[in-house]
Structure formats: structure tokens, C-alpha cells
Design a protein around this motif. Structure first.
Motif, PDB file in Angstrom:
ATOM      1  N   LEU A 167       0.831  -1.209   0.000  1.00  0.00           N
ATOM      2  CA  LEU A 167       0.000   0.000   0.000  1.00  0.00           C
ATOM      3  C   LEU A 167       0.864   1.256   0.000  1.00  0.00           C
ATOM      4  N   MET A 207      -8.304  13.211  -5.068  1.00  0.00           N
ATOM      5  CA  MET A 207      -7.450  14.325  -4.630  1.00  0.00           C
ATOM      6  C   MET A 207      -6.198  13.745  -3.971  1.00  0.00           C
ATOM      7  N   SER A 210      -8.309   9.577  -1.961  1.00  0.00           N
ATOM      8  CA  SER A 210      -6.918   9.985  -2.158  1.00  0.00           C
ATOM      9  C   SER A 210      -6.390   9.302  -3.407  1.00  0.00           C
ATOM     10  N   THR A 227      -3.543   8.232  -3.898  1.00  0.00           N
ATOM     11  CA  THR A 227      -2.627   7.136  -3.563  1.00  0.00           C
ATOM     12  C   THR A 227      -3.384   5.839  -3.331  1.00  0.00           C
ATOM     13  N   SER A 228      -4.641   5.961  -2.942  1.00  0.00           N
ATOM     14  CA  SER A 228      -5.324   4.784  -2.398  1.00  0.00           C
ATOM     15  C   SER A 228      -5.763   3.828  -3.498  1.00  0.00           C
ATOM     16  N   SER A 229      -6.024   2.586  -3.072  1.00  0.00           N
ATOM     17  CA  SER A 229      -6.420   1.543  -3.999  1.00  0.00           C
ATOM     18  C   SER A 229      -7.761   0.971  -3.560  1.00  0.00           C
ATOM     19  N   ASP A 246      -3.247   2.620   3.402  1.00  0.00           N
ATOM     20  CA  ASP A 246      -3.389   2.723   1.952  1.00  0.00           C
ATOM     21  C   ASP A 246      -3.257   4.159   1.449  1.00  0.00           C
ATOM     22  N   THR A 247      -3.459   5.136   2.334  1.00  0.00           N
ATOM     23  CA  THR A 247      -3.416   6.513   1.854  1.00  0.00           C
ATOM     24  C   THR A 247      -1.987   7.018   1.737  1.00  0.00           C
TER      25      THR A 247
END
Lengths: 675, 301
Positions: free
Chosen positions: A452, A554, B51, B53-55, B111-112
Motif C-alpha cells: 500500500l 485528490m 486519495s 494514492t489509495s487503492s 493505503d493513503t
């Protein structure tokens, strides 16, 4: 007889053929052999599990005497585990090893060893003769050693391999002492001689005999404090070998312990308590060190120690159940142990295989350098997640089922235990819960940091998902993990026979579960169904609700900071910092540090390396001292051939004269007596 | 079934009472009792922000977290009436299913890729690790005391006869209250209303959640409080008839909420590194209960 001959001939022909084939042919030959042996032995194993044992006597040799082969329910259970592991692991290995296609010689050896490893593991389950058993054991140990050092050009790999080789020979030493002891007293190498010997000598003699076997097998299984080879060997081996080693090879130690429990009816309460203590320590110590590791495979290796501990807790409970004549406890204990053996072989091999995928994609196993793989390798991440949830013992996966059985056994024991046992129950329950919590911490760390967030390191090559074929066996394992979690009854029915061997009762008396059907586990699986149903309904509802809403993407909220980099993320070390501070006294962490100094600081760095305290005291110190001691005899090794010939002659004379001297000594003693 | 309805009912006003108590204690009027529910409904109606980045993990984590709390709720009984799910050893399932939710809330935060959320996740993992043994020992001692291994049977046969069992019940209630504090990340372990991300545990983990997901997380928090309130009530309900038990249940829940509110008004949050010690105390108290149970059951020699 034909069966046994084909079992010996198929691998033999394959081994002779493999070096002469093309790369593809090699792969097909290895995998074909593995599956053929698997089908053959699975057939016998399933028959044994349904009540028809396989028995056969080979003529053997003059020394060993006739060699009995027997596949009973216990062997059958392990044979099935071994075969499943080799079928999935072998298939995975075919694609994993593609990277090494330019080393055909190395691959020849590797393929041969893979077949040998399977054949020797399977025969260990069936052989009932000590000499044949030791030979098979040695073949297994050596082929595992050579498989580990596949990448033998790396120093660390060779070191790990040698470490394993030495320790596995210490294990053989203990087994040999046990076998020779029995053979010397009874004159027979058959396993039944062990049984009759221990029946004739109940009490301390049997206990000590059992301890020899226990230590021998415990080194293989990786119980603390005999675990030190494990965290080196697993990371060094190629992924499919580490998966098989952790999933299957160390289980042969468990098999050995269980087999000896059947053969040596010792004081079960004492043995049970001993196994419980060792297992509890293994469980807690294993997971405590696992959390600290930065190398993904090393982390998984320490988790194997933890899970061996959980299996051991089951065995210990089973023994105590036998000792205090509590059939419910003993069947729950053994059932939990055997089921967890299967479960661990599944999720641990899955974890090692996914770690192998990560290694193939990134060429590193250092957790601190990974991150954000979920976007590049979505399938691998889901598979890793499933295995991680299962190893933490969370519902609705298989790990929960076996831990649930163990807890049920413990809470059942509470009802008819007295003071001392009660206190030990409390400690075991506390330990199990603690292990669960620590495992959760460890795998949230591993999954969170590896898969992650953002990548912590830029790789100069493309990081991409491995091929679909390579993922196929992993999906098979994941499916089995979920099936055991959701339909545990299927597998517990298979366990009735093996557990019966120990308890000697007709039905697996899950009295704790009231009635004959394993009712509680049915309710557990119902509850898991509710959970899955609810999750699906909510996900559907969520999708439906969000269908017309605005969904914005975002940057992550940086609390006002607008230029975050990937370096800002929490790392694996920071994730466990508080923990490692709290339990600092149990660890040995080497630190290399250069602090920030001055007004215009230059570079600074901090490097930590966790080390095993038990290894330091039990392996390193004695080795160093032993070396110092042996250094005193260096002068023998003076490099002059004449001296060496002299040593040889002295040795031969001594060997010849010992019996003579012995006779003389006896005569002398007789003479003294006459005086 | 009864417990299911009652817990949902209690969850509806529990957090409202806490907030009201806090505002009155600090001299404000404060929002209405059902303001938290209104907040959640408002969130359910909103769109959402993710976000970059997140999945997928981030998207499913809140749902699984909520489901795990919800299923755990189904296990909890009410006096003589069973929970919707009830079997021998159901409290093991209870603890582990909550563990599943925790696992997902932690990896959801990871995850973020935010350092703050990682910090919260690490703390959450550490505290829950300490809280679990206490729960199992406590349930073990109750099982020893009653001879049963399911929530409903344990609570139904937990006769609080002698004074020592009352003491045990009181201690057990204390342990459950403390576990509830840890599970819900309230004072004195974590300050849900703090304004500095560095000092948060649970709140910082959900910084990036919004809309429906945040609504689920908040609802799960309300439910968790009511679940532990119900367990504490069960310790004392024994064989009281429903006519008395149901009003009593609501009163006990309201009182617990009041207590939590008072604690939060008049106590400062612990320093982070004191939290671990506080949680270890929990295990010691539950060991104390265990020895008490040994005494009562006459097995203490």
C-alpha cells in the motif's frame, strides 16, 4: 508390490532423463513425475483415510531386516498435505525458475532434487524401519540443502545452506541415538520394536527415549530454541522451495513427533506439559521477532516458528487430554494441531509464493524499499491479503477454524481442571490471544508497507504482475483457504481417522460441540456466511448510492503540508517503533547510527539490524568457545604428509586394539574382584 | 433478536449523551441527543473524495470494518434471550471478527500513504494487541465460574449470589469498560476531539475517509459503544424479567454514556507511551478476576 516399484521407478527414470532433455522437456518431466507420484500416493492416502490402511513388507537387507511400509490415517493426512504442496509449489516453480533459464546445469540438479525431495518426504510418511527411515531422512535433508543453495554464488545463501546442513545433521544425530538405543536393546530396527521396548520400560527410560526423538524432530520443525536455521534458510532459497520448506518440510518434524507419540506411550501429562511450554515460547518468540524483520521472507520464516508453536500447543493439549483421560480435550487438541498443519502449509506457502512474485518484480525483499505494489501487482496483493488474513486467524478464513478448535479445547479443559492446570490454561489462552494480536500487527505492517501507499524506491526496471500461469496455483491455494474457512466440516470429517489413532475412540467425540455433527463449526461457518453476505450487501448498496454522486480524486490530506514525498510515509520500522521499545529487553538490535550534527549538517544515517538473542546465546557463544578450544589442537594440522600418515596409522592401531584392551580390562577387573 | 434491537436503540443515543454531557460540563448548551445520527445521515447523502494514492483496499475497508462490528453485535445476547448468532465459543468469534474489522481499518489507513494515518494505524495495532488477552482471560474466568462457553449461557447462569461474585462482576464491568475505551479510542487513551493529528489514534486513521464510508465508520463506532454497554449490562442482568430488564438496560447505557462523558470532561489524555502501561493493567485486573473465579469455584488450593 507394483505400487512400491512404480513409486521407486518413476522418479528414478525421471532423474536419469532430466539432464538430457530440453528446457521445456525438463519442466514437463519434473512436473509430470511430481504429479504421477502425487496421484499414486494420494490414492493410497485416501484409502487409508477412509479406513483401509496400506501395509507391505519389503525384503530389505541383511542389516536393516525386512522393511515394513505402512500408510495409516496419520501418514495419509501428511501425504495429502505434501502432495498438495508439491503440486502447487511445483507448478509455481516452473514459472518462477524461468528467470534462470540460462543456467541449464543448475536447473538439472534443481529438478532432480525437487523430485527427490518429494519422494523422500512421502516415503518418510510410510517407512516403518529405522535404517530406511534415516536414509530417507538424509536424502530429504541433503536434497533440501542443495535446493536451498540454488543461488550458490551468493555468500549469504551458502552460509544459510551450511547452517541448515549442520543443524539438520544435529537433528539426525538425535534420531540416530534414539534408533540405535532401541535397536541395541531389542535387536530389531522395526518401529514396532520401539513400541514394544517402551511398553517394557515405562517410566523415565521411555521418557528419555522420547526426548531424544523429540529434540531430533523439533530441530526439523523449528521449535524454539532449535529454530535458528529457519530464518536463514527460508529467505535464501528460491520462492517455491521456501514455500515448500515452510509449508511442508518442517511439518515432517511435526509428523515425526506425532508418530513417536503413537509408538512411545510415555507419561502423556508430563510430555504434554513440556510440549505446551516449548510451543507457547515458540509461538510468542517467533511472532515477536517476526515483527522486527525488514526482509519479507525472513519475516515469514519467523512466522513459521510461531505457527509451529500453535500446532505444538494443539499436540500438547492432545497429550494432556490423553494423560488426564479427557477424550474431548485430546481429540480437540490433536484435531486442532492436524488441521492447523494443513492450514499453515496452505497460507504460508501462499505467502512465500507471493513474496516470490514481489521479488521477481522488484528484485528486492527489503520491506523498506517496497510500497505501492497494489497498483502494479493487484492479483498478487489480493492473494497476499487473503493469506495474511488467514495467518492472523481471522474469520472467515481457515486459520480461524483451527485456532477456534484449540480455544474450544482450552475452554473445555477449564471445566474439569484443578489449580495448576487452570493457571497454565490461563497462560496458554493469554499466549494464544497475544500471538493473535501480534500477528495482526505484523501482517498489517507487512501488507501495508509492501503493497500500500506510495513506492518508496524507484526501480530502474518495470515492475509488473507475473504471468497468469504463475498465479494459477496461488489461486488454487487461496480457494482452498477459503473453502476450509467456510466449510470446515468437510475437512474435520477427514480428520476423524487420524485423531482416532491417538484417542482410540470410535467417533471424534466433539462432545463439547454436543451431539455428533460438528454443530458448532457449522454455526461458525454460518456466522462467516452472514459476514460475507453483509459485506456484499453493503458493497452493493454503496455502489448503488454512489452511482450518481460526485467522486473526486485528490491528493492525500497532508494536514496543510503541500509537498509530501513518498519518504514521508510511515515505514515498517516506524510502524513497530513503539512496540520494539516496549519489548526491547527481549531483542537484540544492532544499530549503526550517524547523528545529525552541526549547523549545516551533512549526511546522517541510521541502520538497525534485529538479531536473535537465543541464537546469540545458544549458537554463537558455544561456537566461538568451541572454536577457541579447538584452536589449541591446531598443531596437529601442520601440513606435512608424513604426520598425516602417522595419524592414520595411530588411528588404525587404536581401533584394532580397543577390543583387545577391553578384554584385558575386563580380565583385570575380574582379577581385582577375585582379590 | 431482542438484543439486536436494543443495541441499535442504545447506539442511537449513546454518543449523543456523551457529547451532551461534555458540553454541559464545559458550560455549553450543546447539540441535540440525536445530532450524531443526523451527521451520519448527512454523510450517507454525500459524494466522496478519494486519495489518489489509495487503492481498492481503501474503498472496501470501511465496509468490512462496519460489517465486522455489525456481525459481532449479532453475537451479543440480552439476558435470557440469545443473540441472533449463538454457539459454544461464540465469544471467540466475537473477538476475532472484531479483529478482522481492525485489520481492515489499519490497512485502509496505510493505503493513503499518509504519515499521520500510518502513525494512527501503528498505535491502533499496538493497543488492540494488548487488549485482546484481557478479554480472553475474562471470558475464561466467567466460563470457569459458570461452566458454559457461550455468551448467552454464561450470562444467563452468572448468578451474582455471594459478595465476592459481586466484586467480580464489578471488576469485570470495569475491564469491559476499559476495553470499550480502547476499542472506541476514547479518553483517557485517545482524545477524539483533539485538534492535533500527531496526538490522535483512531481519528487520524480516518482522515481521508469521506461520505458514505465515513458514515459507516462513525456508525460502527456508535454500535461498538452500545455493544460493550450491553455486555456490561448482561453481567448483572441475570434472571431479571424483561419488564424490568429493558428499561434498566436503557438506563445503564445512558449512565455509561454519562460516565464516559464525565471522564472525558475531567480527565486529560494520557501520554502516548503511558497507554501501553494502562492497557497492561487491564490484563492484570482480568487475572485478578480469574483468581477470584478460582476462589469462588472452590478450585483454589
Amino acid at each position: 508390490m507394483n505400487l512400491v516399484w512404480s513409486f521407486i521407478l518413476i522418479p528414478f527414470i525421471a532423474i536419469c532423463l532430466i539432464p538430457f532433455l530440453q528446457l521445456k522437456g525438463k519442466a514437463i518431466a519434473v512436473y509430470g513425475t511430481v504429479s504421477m507420484i502425487a496421484i499414486l500416493t494420494n490414492y493410497l492416502a485416501i484409502q487409508a483415510l477412509t479406513g483401509q490402511n496400506f501395509n507391505m513388507t519389503l525384503p530389505g537387507s541383511l542389516i536393516s531386516g525386512p522393511i515394513n511400509l505402512q500408510i495409516d490415517a496419520l501418514s495419509a493426512w501428511f501425504i495429502l498435505i505434501i502432495n498438495f504442496g508439491f503440486i502447487t509449489g511445483g507448478f509455481y516453480g516452473l514459472f518462477y525458475m524461468k528467470t534462470y533459464a540460462d543456467q541449464p546445469k543448475n536447473l538439472n540438479l534443481h529438478g532432480i532434487l525437487f523430485v527427490l525431495l518429494q519422494a523422500s518426504l512421502l516415503s518418510l510418511c510410510a517407512i516403518q524401519n529405522s535404517i530406511a527411515f534415516l536414509i530417507a531422512w538424509e536424502i530429504m535433508a541433503l536434497s533440501a540443502f542443495l535446493s536451498i543453495i540454488f543461488e550458490h554464488e551468493k555468500v549469504a545463501t551458502i552460509k544459510a545452506g551450511i547452517n541448515y546442513l549442520i543443524q539438520s545433521h544435529i537433528s539426525i544425530l538425535f534420531l540416530m541415538i534414539g534408533f540405535i538405543w532401541v535397536a541395541g536393546k531389542t535387536g530389531s530396527y522395526d518401529f514396532s520394536a520401539i513400541h514394544s521396548y517402551s511398553l517394557a520400560h515405562p517410566g523415565p527410560l521411555s521418557l528419555i527415549l522420547f526426548l531424544f526423538f523429540f529434540i531430533g524432530f523439533a530441530i526439523k520443525a523449528g521449535f524454539v530454541p532449535f529454530h535458528t536455521w529457519l530464518p536463514y534458510a527460508h529467505p535464501a532459497a528460491p520462492a517455491h522451495i521456501s514455500g515448500i520448506m515452510s509449508g511442508i518440510l518442517i511439518k515432517i518434524g511435526i509428523f515425526g513427533i506425532l508418530r513417536m507419540l503413537l509408538l512411545i506411550p510415555v507419561n502423556y501429562t508430563a510430555i504434554g506439559s513440556l510440549i505446551l511450554i516449548i510451543s507457547l515460547i515458540s509461538g510468542i518468540y517467533g511472532v515477536m521477532l517476526a515483527i522486527l524483520q525488514h526482509n519479507l521472507k525472513k519475516l515469514l520464516a519467523y512466522h513459521s516458528i510461531e505457527n509451529i508453536g500453535i500446532i505444538g500447543i494443539g499436540i500438547g493439549l492432545g497429550c494432556i487430554g490423553l494423560g488426564i483421560n479427557n477424550p474431548v480435550l485430546s481429540s480437540l487438541g490433536f484435531a486442532g494441531a492436524l488441521l492447523h498443519t494443513l492450514n499453515h502449509s496452505l497460507f504460508k506457502s501462499l505467502l512465500f509464493f507471493t513474496a516470490g512474485n514481489v521479488y521477481q518484480a522488484t528484485h528486492t525483499l527489503d520491506i523498506e524499499k517496497l510500497g505501492g505494489l497494489v497498483k502494479k501487482m493487484p492479483q498478487t496483493s489480493i492473494l497476499f491479503l487473503i493469506a495474511a488474513l488467514a495467518i492472523c486467524g481471522l474469520p472467515p478464513f481457515n486459520g480461524f477454524i483451527s485456532e477456534f478448535i484449540l480455544y474450544t479445547g482450552l475452554y473445555n479443559w477449564i471445566h474439569n481442571a484443578q489449580m495448576i492446570s487452570l493457571i497454565s490454561i490461563v497462560f496458554i489462552v493469554m499466549g494464544l490471544a497475544f500471538i493473535g494480536g501480534l500477528a495482526l500487527m505484523c501482517f498489517t505492517k507487512a501488507f501495508g508497507v509492501v503493497f500500500l501507499g506510495n513506492p518508496r524506491h524507484t526501480f530502474h526496471h518495470e515492475v509488473k504482475e507475473v504471468s497468469g500461469f504463475q498465479l494459477a496455483p496461488l489461486y488454487a491455494i487461496a480457494a482452498l483457504i477459503i473453502i476450509i474457512g467456510l466449510f470446515p466440516k468437510l475437512f474435520l470429517d477427514l480428520l476423524i481417522k487420524p485423531v482416532q489413532l491417538f484417542t482410540g475412540l470410535q467417533q471424534l467425540p466433539f462432545v463439547a460441540f454436543q451431539g455428533n455433527g460438528l454443530e458448532v463449526l457449522v454455526s461458525v461457518s454460518h456466522a462467516s456466511w452472514y459476514l460475507i453476505g453483509l459485506v456484499l450487501i453493503l458493497l452493493g448498496l454503496r455502489k448503488w448510492l454512489l452511482r450518481n454522486r460526485t467522486i473526486t480524486v485528490m491528493p492525500t490530506w497532508g494536514c496543510g503540508y503541500t509537498a509530501p514525498t513518498a519518504k514521508i510515509q510511515y515505514t515498517a520500522s516506524s510502524f513497530v517503533k513503539t512496540y520494539s521499545k516496549l519489548f526491547g529487553m527481549f531483542f537484540l538490535i544492532f544499530k549503526k547510527e550517524k547523528e545529525v550534527q552541526g549547523i549545516f549538517p551533512t549526511d546522517a544515517h541510521l541502520e538497525t539490524k534485529p538479531y536473535d538473542k537465543i541464537e546469540k546465546w545458544l549458537i554463537d557463544y558455544p561456537t566461538v568457545n568451541f572454536k577457541l578450544f579447538l584452536d589449541r589442537f591446531r598443531f596437529f594440522q601442520n601440513g606435512k604428509l608424513q604426520f598425516y600418515i602417522l595419524y592414520g596409522i595411530i588411528f588404525i592401531i587404536l581401533i584394532i586394539s580397543i577390543p583387545l584392551l577391553y578384554d584385558k580390562a575386563i580380565q583385570f577387573i575380574e582379577f581385582l574382584k577375585q582379590l | 433478536m431482542l438484543s439486536f434491537l436494543l443495541i441499535i436503540l442504545a447506539a442511537a443515543f449513546f454518543t449523543g449523551i456523551i457529547i451532551r454531557t461534555k458540553s454541559i460540563a464545559s458550560g455549553r448548551k450543546g447539540p441535540g441527543l440525536f445530532q450524531p445520527i443526523k451527521d451520519v445521515i448527512r454523510l450517507f447523502k454525500k459524494g466522496t473524495v478519494y486519495s489518489e494514492t489509495s487503492s481498492f483496499v481503501f474503498r472496501i475497508a470501511p465496509t468490512i470494518y462496519f460489517s465486522s462490528v455489525f456481525v459481532a453485535m449479532l453475537v451479543v445476547p440480552f439476558g435470557q434471550s440469545k443473540g441472533l448468532i449463538s454457539f459454544n465459543g461464540d465469544f471467540i468469534f466475537f473477538a476475532y471478527v472484531l479483529g478482522l474489522g481492525k485489520f481492515f481499518s489499519i490497512i485502509g489507513a496505510m493505503d493513503t500513504g499518509s504519515s499521520f494515518e500510518g502513525m494512527g494505524a501503528s498505535r491502533e495495532a499496538l493497543y488492540s494487541m494488548f487488549a485482546e488477552p484481557a478479554f480472553f482471560i475474562l471470558m475464561g474466568s466467567l466460563a470457569l465460574l459458570t461452566g458454559h462457553t457461550s455468551f448467552q449461557e454464561i450470562f444467563a447462569t452468572l448468578h451474582l449470589g455471594s459478595s465476592i461474585t459481586y466484586a467480580l462482576g464489578g471488576l469485570a464491568a470495569l475491564v469491559f469498560l476499559m476495553i470499550a475505551m480502547i476499542e472506541n479510542s476514547r479518553m483517557p487513551l485517545d482524545d477524539p476531539k483533539t485538534h492535533l493529528e500527531l496526538t490522535m489514534v483512531h481519528e487520524v486513521m480516518i482522515l481521508d475517509n469521506s461520505g458514505f464510508d465515513l458514515g459507516l465508520i462513525l456508525t460502527a463506532g456508535y454500535l461498538k459503544f452500545a455493544i460493550y454497554g450491553a455486555i456490561i449490562f448482561n453481567l448483572f442482568s441475570g434472571t431479571i424479567s424483561y419488564g424490568y430488564a429493558i428499561p434498566m438496560f436503557l438506563v445503564v447505557q445512558a449512565f455509561l454514556a454519562f460516565v464516559v462523558g464525565m471522564i472525558e470532561s475531567f480527565m486529560a489524555r494520557f501520554r502516548m507511551n503511558h497507554n501501553a502501561q494502562f492497557i497492561v493493567v487491564l490484563s492484570s485486573v482480568s487475572l485478578l478476576i480469574f483468581f477470584g473465579a478460582l476462589l469462588v469455584s472452590g478450585k483454589f488450593i
